[in-house]
Design an enzyme around this catalytic site. Structure first.
Site, PDB file in Angstrom:
ATOM      1  N   ARG A  38     -74.559 -20.885  60.348  1.00 23.54           N
ATOM      2  CA  ARG A  38     -74.132 -21.914  61.309  1.00 23.54           C
ATOM      3  C   ARG A  38     -72.628 -22.122  61.209  1.00 23.54           C
ATOM      4  NH1 ARG A  38     -78.832 -23.682  63.145  1.00 23.54           N
ATOM      5  NH2 ARG A  38     -80.563 -23.617  61.658  1.00 23.54           N
ATOM      6  N   ILE A  40     -69.216 -23.886  60.861  1.00 22.27           N
ATOM      7  CA  ILE A  40     -68.876 -25.105  60.133  1.00 22.27           C
ATOM      8  C   ILE A  40     -68.326 -26.181  61.076  1.00 22.27           C
ATOM      9  CG2 ILE A  40     -66.449 -24.602  59.566  1.00 22.27           C
ATOM     10  CD1 ILE A  40     -67.149 -25.321  56.638  1.00 22.27           C
ATOM     11  N   ASN A  97     -64.201 -13.419  69.995  1.00 24.35           N
ATOM     12  CA  ASN A  97     -62.756 -13.599  70.137  1.00 24.35           C
ATOM     13  C   ASN A  97     -62.056 -12.459  69.395  1.00 24.35           C
ATOM     14  OD1 ASN A  97     -63.063 -16.054  71.537  1.00 24.35           O
ATOM     15  ND2 ASN A  97     -63.322 -17.157  69.611  1.00 24.35           N
ATOM     16  N   HIS A 110     -66.986 -11.171  64.230  1.00 24.87           N
ATOM     17  CA  HIS A 110     -68.172 -12.023  64.321  1.00 24.87           C
ATOM     18  C   HIS A 110     -68.441 -12.345  65.779  1.00 24.87           C
ATOM     19  CE1 HIS A 110     -64.600 -14.538  63.887  1.00 24.87           C
ATOM     20  NE2 HIS A 110     -65.201 -15.401  64.671  1.00 24.87           N
ATOM     21  N   HIS A 112     -70.132 -15.243  68.255  1.00 26.19           N
ATOM     22  CA  HIS A 112     -70.613 -16.619  68.362  1.00 26.19           C
ATOM     23  C   HIS A 112     -71.859 -16.657  69.257  1.00 26.19           C
ATOM     24  CE1 HIS A 112     -66.762 -18.559  66.927  1.00 26.19           C
ATOM     25  NE2 HIS A 112     -66.274 -17.407  67.340  1.00 26.19           N
TER      26      HIS A 112
HETATM   27  P1  5GP Z   1     -62.996 -17.409  65.681  1.00 27.44           P
HETATM   28  O1  5GP Z   1     -62.056 -18.536  65.996  1.00 27.44           O
HETATM   29  O2  5GP Z   1     -62.360 -16.436  64.726  1.00 27.44           O
HETATM   30  O3  5GP Z   1     -63.604 -16.767  66.867  1.00 27.44           O
HETATM   31  O4  5GP Z   1     -64.215 -18.098  64.953  1.00 27.44           O
HETATM   32  C1  5GP Z   1     -64.216 -18.406  63.600  1.00 27.44           C
HETATM   33  C2  5GP Z   1     -65.249 -19.487  63.407  1.00 27.44           C
HETATM   34  O5  5GP Z   1     -65.563 -19.548  62.022  1.00 27.44           O
HETATM   35  C3  5GP Z   1     -64.767 -20.868  63.824  1.00 27.44           C
HETATM   36  O6  5GP Z   1     -65.613 -21.369  64.855  1.00 27.44           O
HETATM   37  C4  5GP Z   1     -64.865 -21.692  62.550  1.00 27.44           C
HETATM   38  O7  5GP Z   1     -65.326 -22.991  62.768  1.00 27.44           O
HETATM   39  C5  5GP Z   1     -65.827 -20.877  61.688  1.00 27.44           C
HETATM   40  N1  5GP Z   1     -65.601 -20.985  60.262  1.00 27.44           N
HETATM   41  C6  5GP Z   1     -64.410 -20.890  59.621  1.00 27.44           C
HETATM   42  N2  5GP Z   1     -64.590 -21.000  58.290  1.00 27.44           N
HETATM   43  C7  5GP Z   1     -65.928 -21.151  58.096  1.00 27.44           C
HETATM   44  C8  5GP Z   1     -66.739 -21.321  56.940  1.00 27.44           C
HETATM   45  O8  5GP Z   1     -66.263 -21.346  55.799  1.00 27.44           O
HETATM   46  N3  5GP Z   1     -68.078 -21.438  57.124  1.00 27.44           N
HETATM   47  C9  5GP Z   1     -68.641 -21.414  58.368  1.00 27.44           C
HETATM   48  N4  5GP Z   1     -69.972 -21.547  58.436  1.00 27.44           N
HETATM   49  N5  5GP Z   1     -67.901 -21.244  59.488  1.00 27.44           N
HETATM   50  C10 5GP Z   1     -66.565 -21.132  59.359  1.00 27.44           C
END
Ligand code: 5GP
Ligand code: ZN
Length: 124
Positions: A38, A40, A97, A110, A112
């Site tokens: 999930r 965070i 992203n 990753h 979403h």
């Molecule tokens: P991005 O912005 O790279 O597409 O998405 C990264 C996502 O990872 C963000 O939505 C952020 O909230 C999530 N995230 C960052 N650090 C952690 C973490 O330590 N644990 C979890 N579960 N999610 C994280």
């Protein structure tokens, strides 16, 4: 998965630490090559992250030889997790992203999966 992934980790990568269990994060779902956790900071009632166990920085860094396995695995794992979370009947959104202009903040590939409620807009 037909294409075997080469193990790879990066020592300063938060998702590699989660994959390795060095940072605790409950897994909604797990397969041989992917975990689902999930987010965070959820941006919807349900917000999952599908993460390959192998460290790959982003879509542009996926090795050509492993692209079929990683691409298909990301989507198949997202669908499996969405079903497990009951998001299949009403639907959900998937987002990847890529690099800074794409809004990527964690540089480990990753996907979403957002849902659990009607989502505003069409892309955000
Ligand atoms: P991005 O912005 O790279 O597409 O998405 C990264 C996502 O990872 C963000 O939505 C952020 O909230 C999530 N995230 C960052 N650090 C952690 C973490 O330590 N644990 C979890 N579960 N999610 C994280
Ligand atoms: Zn990583």
């Amino acid at each position: 998965m037909t294409q075997k992934m080469t193990p790879s980790t990066k020592s300063d990568c938060i998702f590699c630490k989660i994959v390795a269990g060095e940072i605790p994060s409950p897994r909604v779902h797990e397969s041989e090559d992917f975990i689902v956790i999930r987010d965070i900071q959820p941006q919807a009632k349900k917000h999952l992250l599908v993460i390959p166990k192998k460290h790959v920085a982003n879509l542009l860094e996926v090795p050509t030889s492993e692209a079929p396995g990683i691409h298909a695995g990301l989507l198949a794992t997202a669908v499996a997790a969405a079903k497990l979370e009951g998001m299949d009947s009403q639907g959900f959104r998937t987002v990847i992203n890529t690099r800074d202009w794409g809004g990527q903040t964690v540089h480990h590939l990753h996907l979403h999966v957002l849902g659990g409620e009607p989502l505003a807009g069409r892309f955000a």
